[in-house]
Structure formats: C-alpha cells, structure tokens
Design an enzyme around this catalytic site. Structure first.
Site, PDB file in Angstrom:
ATOM      1  N   HIS A   1       0.903  -0.870   0.108  1.00  0.00           N
ATOM      2  CA  HIS A   1      -0.446  -0.361  -0.070  1.00  0.00           C
ATOM      3  C   HIS A   1       0.491   0.976   0.074  1.00  0.00           C
ATOM      4  CE1 HIS A   1      -4.004   2.427   0.729  1.00  0.00           C
ATOM      5  NE2 HIS A   1      -2.742   3.299   1.778  1.00  0.00           N
ATOM      6  N   GLU A   2       1.853   1.318   1.262  1.00  0.00           N
ATOM      7  CA  GLU A   2       2.802   2.318   0.888  1.00  0.00           C
ATOM      8  C   GLU A   2       3.654   2.628  -0.284  1.00  0.00           C
ATOM      9  OE1 GLU A   2       1.865   4.219   3.035  1.00  0.00           O
ATOM     10  OE2 GLU A   2       0.310   2.938   4.672  1.00  0.00           O
TER      11      GLU A   2
ATOM     12  N   HIS B   1       2.062   4.726  -2.826  1.00  0.00           N
ATOM     13  CA  HIS B   1       2.154   5.938  -2.879  1.00  0.00           C
ATOM     14  C   HIS B   1       3.610   6.484  -3.241  1.00  0.00           C
ATOM     15  CE1 HIS B   1      -1.783   6.469  -0.967  1.00  0.00           C
ATOM     16  NE2 HIS B   1      -1.343   5.838   0.531  1.00  0.00           N
TER      17      HIS B   1
END
Length: 378
Positions: free
Chosen positions: A29-30, A33
């Site tokens: 998820h990170e 980003h």
C-alpha cells in the site's frame, strides 16, 4: 518451562502469521504512494512499516528514511510539506522552504498529481491481490464442481422454491454460473433476498424463484457467520468434479475476477450495514485478523497467501472511504479543490481532519469491541 513453551507457541501460531499478512499488505500500500510520488517529483522524507518508535532503519540515496516501527498496525509515507504521517499540510514549513524545496513538496504539486499519489496506495492493494490470486491459480490450479443439485434438504429454501435433485444451475439473476462455488458465493451474500435461477432440468430450461434463508454456520475453527443458504448439496460424481489448470494469461484474468468478486462482496456487506440488512458484528479489528491469520496458517502457506490477498482488498476499500485522514478523504478534498479551482480553507480542512480522526477512532474501538465479544463467545 511449559508455560514459556505455550506462550511461544501462541506467538508463533498467531502473531507471526498476522505480522506476515499485515506487513505485506501495508508495505505494498505504502509502496504505491511512494512510487507514484517519486514519479511526480515529490521528495519522500520517510517510508515506515508500522507506527511509533523506530526499531531500525536506513537512508537511501534520495534521503528517504526507510524504517520499521514498533506498532505493526499500519504504516505511512511522509512527504516534504507534510505536518505528520496523515499528510496534513504543514503551512509554516511550506512558508520557510526555498523555491527548490517547494518544488519537491507534496502540497505544491497540481491537484491531479496529488490525487494520483493518494489513489496509488489502494490501487497497489488491488494489484497485489490480483498478483497473489493469479499466482495461486497458476501454480495450484482450482478444483471445480459442477453446479448440479445432488440432494434437496427438507424444509429448506430450495424445497420451497421447487428445486429438484439433478437440476443444473445455469445462471442466477442473469449472472452465468459455472461451478457450485459460484452459486454458493452469490447465495451466501443474498440472505432473505429473492433470486431468479435459470436451471436445466432434464434438458429443459426453466426459471425458479428462490429466497435463501439466513442461517448461522460454524466453520472448522469455531467462527460463527451469518449467511444465506439454499439447502442443497453438491454432486460427488467424478464427472462433475474437475481440476482446472490455468496458463499465465488465464491466471491473471481469473485473479482479476476473484479480486472483483471480493470487492463487490465487501462493498455489498458495508452497504448492507448502512441499510440495516446486515449486522455489523462481523466487522473485526486487529485481534480478529490475528486470530484468523493463525487459523488459516494451519491450512498451509497457500491459504495464508489467499488471506493476504483478501485483506489487501479490504484495506484498499477501507482507505477509499470518503473519511478525512484516509486516502478517500484526501481524494474528497482534492475533488472539491478541482471543482472550486482552489483548495478548501485551512479551517475547513482542519475541521475535516478532526472529524476524520473521531470517525477512525470510533471504528477502531467498535471493531476491537467486536473482537473482544467474539473471543469471549468462543
């Protein structure tokens, strides 16, 4: 010594699978980003798996601090121009920046790029799920059982609707049914909802209207779930059971379909809670995730990977909810900025973040309370 051994066994049985599943999901998820931020020219100050005190870390050549933190219940990517891990703008820091520093700040980028960076996290979760499902389908294949009714239970929804032994289910509400599992998936989330079934009975096609009954079932680990049931059993005939193998392209297609099914099922459940059709007692927090991770790990590494994919989808959907502090809340602010031609006022954003914190804390407490009730009921 026996007590120490028992404690270590509990840790290895629950904590280690939980840490594996959550770390993989949070990392990707990170990473979504992070990669899009780098592509958009944003300077990344920190990439953390976990919150709280840093356990260990290092700097890369771009000056980003990669670290593992003490509380393994999430993670964050902190950009230049952020006040904290939730990407709240630091207006004072932005005002002190030089022109070169401002060029690398998240808040100075066009709204389209900021939205892309924020959306990349949940998208990465969905991509991870597709990859995991595709890998499992490609390596292990899938056992498929024909959607043929082998027997009808007395006083069941199937008997009331007139389903008969030997009926082959072709479609439900216009959706083609290829396997018994396809039928189970639709029925299980359709308790008390009328379904239109197209069946083949002795070479003749006919439509049967059936309403699955809501029942509580207990799995092999003692977990209780409320689902819809027809009251039919599947065929055990060899001709109705096959193991399907998938090539690389087919595996990706099936992985995408599996991901979409989990997305729609999860979204449907959340919508059911809002409308009052579903109970919120199935919402779980970290305690439930840890428990399920430990239980699933006993079934093998493939089952644990499958759980990782499902949890990745859930995290992606959760982060898309339009709640300030979550990715969906940031996207909501950016949508308002795009429509207005300017950002929301600092005061409006501050109130939004405060409301978001309150909602997130409430959801965490509620989910944890559900976890405690679940544990005490076992």
């Amino acid at each position: 010594m026996e007590l120490i051994g028992s404690l270590f066994g509990s840790f290895a049985g629950y904590a280690l699978p939980f840490l594996f599943v959550l770390t993989v999901v949070v990392f990707f998820h990170e990473l979504g980003h992070f990669l899009v931020a780098r592509w958009c020219g944003v300077r990344v100050q920190a990439f953390s798996v976990g919150f709280g005190p840093e356990l260990f870390g290092r700097y890369d050549r771009h000056g980003t601090r990669w670290k593992l933190s003490a509380i393994p219940l999430g993670g964050y990517v902190k950009f230049a121009g952020d006040e904290n891990e939730a990407s709240v703008p630091d207006q004072e820091a932005l005002a002190r920046m030089s022109a070169e520093e401002r060029a690398g700040a998240f808040q100075t980028k066009p709204v389209s790029r900021r939205a892309a960076i924020v959306a990349a996290g949940p998208i990465a979760n969905f991509i991870l799920a597709i990859v995991i499902f595709a890998m499992l389908f490609g390596l292990l294949g899938r056992q498929e059982i024909s959607p043929r009714v082998d027997a009808v239970q007395p006083d069941s929804a199937a008997q009331a609707a007139g389903l008969m032994e030997g009926d082959l289910v072709l479609a439900i509400d216009g959706q083609p049914i290829q396997t018994f599992a396809d039928m189970q998936r639709i029925v299980s989330v359709s308790a008390d909802l009328p379904l239109s079934m197209l069946v083949d009975r002795g070479g003749q096609q006919l439509t049967v209207e059936v309403t699955p009954q809501r029942r509580e079932i207990t799995d092999r680990f003692g977990n209780v779930q409320s689902v819809g049931l027809l009251g039919v059993s599947r065929s055990a005939s060899e001709e109705d059971v096959v193991t399907r193998r998938f090539g690389p392209v087919e595996a990706v297609v099936e992985g995408s379909r599996e991901t979409w099914f989990v997305v729609t099922r999860t979204a449907g459940y959340l919508a059911g809670i809002v409308t009052g059709r579903e109970s919120a007692d199935q919402l779980g927090g970290p305690i439930r995730v840890a428990q399920i991770s430990g239980q699933v790990a006993t079934l093998g590494f493939g089952a644990l990977l499958n759980l990782t994919a499902v949890l990745s989808i859930s995290i992606g959907l959760l982060n898309l909810l339009p709640i300030p502090m979550l990715d969906g809340g940031h996207l909501l602010f950016y949508a308002a900025e795009a429509l207005r031609g300017k950002p929301l006022s600092e005061r409006a954003q501050e109130y939004g973040f405060r409301i978001g914190i309150a909602i997130v804390l409430f959801l965490m407490v509620f989910a944890t309370w559900n976890d405690v009730l679940h544990l005490t009921s076992l």
